[in-house]
Design an enzyme around this catalytic site. Structure first.
Site, mmCIF file in Angstrom:
data_model
loop_
_atom_site.group_PDB
_atom_site.id
_atom_site.type_symbol
_atom_site.label_atom_id
_atom_site.label_comp_id
_atom_site.label_asym_id
_atom_site.label_seq_id
_atom_site.Cartn_x
_atom_site.Cartn_y
_atom_site.Cartn_z
ATOM 1 N N SER A 46 42.246 -6.287 15.468
ATOM 2 C CA SER A 46 40.994 -6.875 15.927
ATOM 3 C C SER A 46 41.304 -7.536 17.264
ATOM 4 O O SER A 46 42.202 -8.388 17.340
ATOM 5 C CB SER A 46 40.498 -7.905 14.914
ATOM 6 O OG SER A 46 39.173 -8.287 15.238
ATOM 7 N N GLU A 47 40.584 -7.135 18.321
ATOM 8 C CA GLU A 47 41.032 -7.518 19.665
ATOM 9 C C GLU A 47 40.881 -9.007 19.968
ATOM 10 O O GLU A 47 41.387 -9.483 20.973
ATOM 11 C CB GLU A 47 40.343 -6.667 20.740
ATOM 12 C CG GLU A 47 38.856 -6.860 20.898
ATOM 13 C CD GLU A 47 38.044 -5.851 20.100
ATOM 14 O OE1 GLU A 47 38.553 -5.345 19.071
ATOM 15 O OE2 GLU A 47 36.897 -5.576 20.502
ATOM 16 N N ASN A 48 40.197 -9.753 19.104
ATOM 17 C CA ASN A 48 40.163 -11.200 19.300
ATOM 18 C C ASN A 48 41.450 -11.874 18.831
ATOM 19 O O ASN A 48 41.579 -13.088 18.948
ATOM 20 C CB ASN A 48 38.946 -11.815 18.597
ATOM 21 C CG ASN A 48 38.856 -11.463 17.134
ATOM 22 O OD1 ASN A 48 39.085 -10.333 16.744
ATOM 23 N ND2 ASN A 48 38.544 -12.442 16.316
#
Lengths: 213, 240
Positions: A46-48
């Site tokens: 998840s790119e966060n």
């Protein structure tokens, strides 16, 4: 007849391989997580700032500090790790993520993708999409074949602002599957959705493509 | 060095604010935002702000509070959906907006804090993002030059901190906070728990205290969730 959202997600899941690190976009791509074959080890990024995304929490157990890039509450797994946004995009930009599956507004026969902006209408932003298509080793786009109006979305050239130029490797729509060759910048139809004829997909596709059924 | 431990968010920002300043604010969506410092910025009424933040909160919370109070002149962000007021202000021309790809934004801030004035990335080549910027070939591939970013002030949120300013973040609330801590001329950190030096294992510190100028314990943590997504609890004893 054509593929449903679930069918498209199931088709996209065939691109997964054991040991892959994968980033799934919002919408249909998120559903791909439900089709990871039993016994296959796939780590979702998840790119966060997380590797090893777990399922949605049980009712009453949502944690405000634990969300995915779509801002949904999620859970961690035994193998999970957390990191900053710059570390996250270092692994994306640096080619460490094997596969990115994301949605699209338009795909062109040369692999151009538009999925972030409709000038004068939609102002949301590209989020991490430009980084993902530029840096991830293989990029799969899942989208409806046509607009609700019936206008084609698989085009000779995109007319919306691009997310990336020549970045799409595979396109899955509700009507079929196309491979895009980065070197020759050309598109090849490799599968038809259930109940869809070659005539139908040809009529609904502006892009030129070769047959590879 | 022991940091200025502040008794309130208002006090923590005292003497640091001026109209037209650039502020970096940590967080992704509403996760890991410095909600007490944002509220204090609103109370202070400082205006014509350029705000560098991945998002702009939502209507009525987070940076959305500064937006509705007319304090923001320009946003530098990667994604601003989920905020109707933002869209209205932007489309009517009262709010400036600079979109950065999320990874480029993160790296620009990292670079700014690390004394790197510019770098090259593949992200955005051949798109609107690359317009007006230098594009250079390295080993046969095109890369666009992006500049490092700094700010007059960065406001960040950590889970735990000590009075030396050493910080630990929790889960995905880390996001942009560590880079922003490094890229503000002044950095103010709010934490949920403030402890004495030695109570955080030095091996587990995410942001070393050198970057932090002032620290405070947030008075209230509402920690709103944008999309509570859950699955139903299995009924006790009701195995299928």
């Amino acid at each position: 007849m054509a593929w449903t959202r679930e069918d498209m997600a199931a088709r996209a899941a065939l691109e997964l391989q054991d040991g892959f690190y994968v980033n799934l976009g919002i919408g249909i791509p998120t559903l791909v997580a439900n089709y990871i074959p039993e016994g296959m080890s796939v780590t979702l990024q998840s790119e966060n700032g997380m590797l090893g995304m777990g399922p949605f929490p049980l009712e009453g157990e949502a944690d405000a500090d634990l969300i995915n890039a779509g801002k949904q509450t999620i859970t961690q797994l035994a193998q999970s790790s957390y990191f900053s946004s710059s570390d996250s995009f270092a692994m994306i930009r640096g080619g460490h993520i094997n596969l990115s599956i994301l949605g699209g507004m338009q795909v062109a026969q040369n692999g151009d993708l538009a999925n972030w902006m409709v000038p004068g209408k939609m102002v949301k932003g590209m989020g991490g999409a430009m980084d993902l298509v530029a840096g991830v080793r293989r990029v799969v786009v899942v989208m409806d074949h046509c607009e609700k109006s019936g206008a084609p979305k698989v085009l000779k050239a995109c007319n919306l602002p691009l997310t990336g130029a020549g970045v799409v490797d595979l396109l899955i729509t509700d009507l079929g599957v196309f491979e895009i060759d980065a070197k020759t910048k050309s598109m090849r139809l490799t599968a038809l959705a259930t109940g869809v004829s070659l005539d139908e997909i040809t009529a609904k596709t502006e892009a030129e493509f070769r047959l590879g059924l | 060095m022991a940091k200025n431990v502040q008794s309130s968010a208002e006090q923590a920002l005292a003497g640091l604010l001026f109209d037209g300043m650039t502020v970096m604010a940590g967080g992704f969506g509403l996760c890991g935002i410095p909600e007490n410092l944002i509220a204090a910025l609103r109370l202070a009424g400082v205006k014509d702000l350029t705000v560098i933040s991945n998002n702009c909160g939502i209507d009525g919370f987070g940076l959305g509070l500064l937006l509705e109070n007319g304090q923001i002149k320009k946003m530098v962000s990667s994604y601003v959906g989920e905020n109707k007021l933002f869209e209205q202000l932007y489309l009517s021309g009262t709010l400036e907006l600079e979109f950065n790809p999320q990874g480029t934004l993160a790296e620009r801030i990292r670079a700014g804090g690390a004394g790197i004035p510019a770098f090259f990335t593949k992200t955005g080549v051949g798109t609107l993002v690359a317009e007006g910027k230098e594009v250079r070939d390295f080993d046969g591939e095109a890369y666009v030059m992006e500049r490092g970013l700094t700010a007059d002030l960065s406001i960040i949120k950590a889970w735990k901190g000590d009075t030396e300013g050493n910080l630990v973040y929790r889960k995905t609330a880390r996001n942009f906070n560590p880079m922003m801590a490094t890229a503000g001329k002044v950095c103010v950190a709010e934490v949920e728990h403030l402890v004495e030096p030695g109570q955080i294992d030095p091996d587990q510190i995410h942001t070393p205290g050198i970057y932090i100028d002032r620290i405070l314990v947030g008075a209230v943590y509402e920690k709103r969730i944008e999309r509570v997504t859950t699955q139903p609890r299995p009924v006790a004893g009701g195995a299928l």
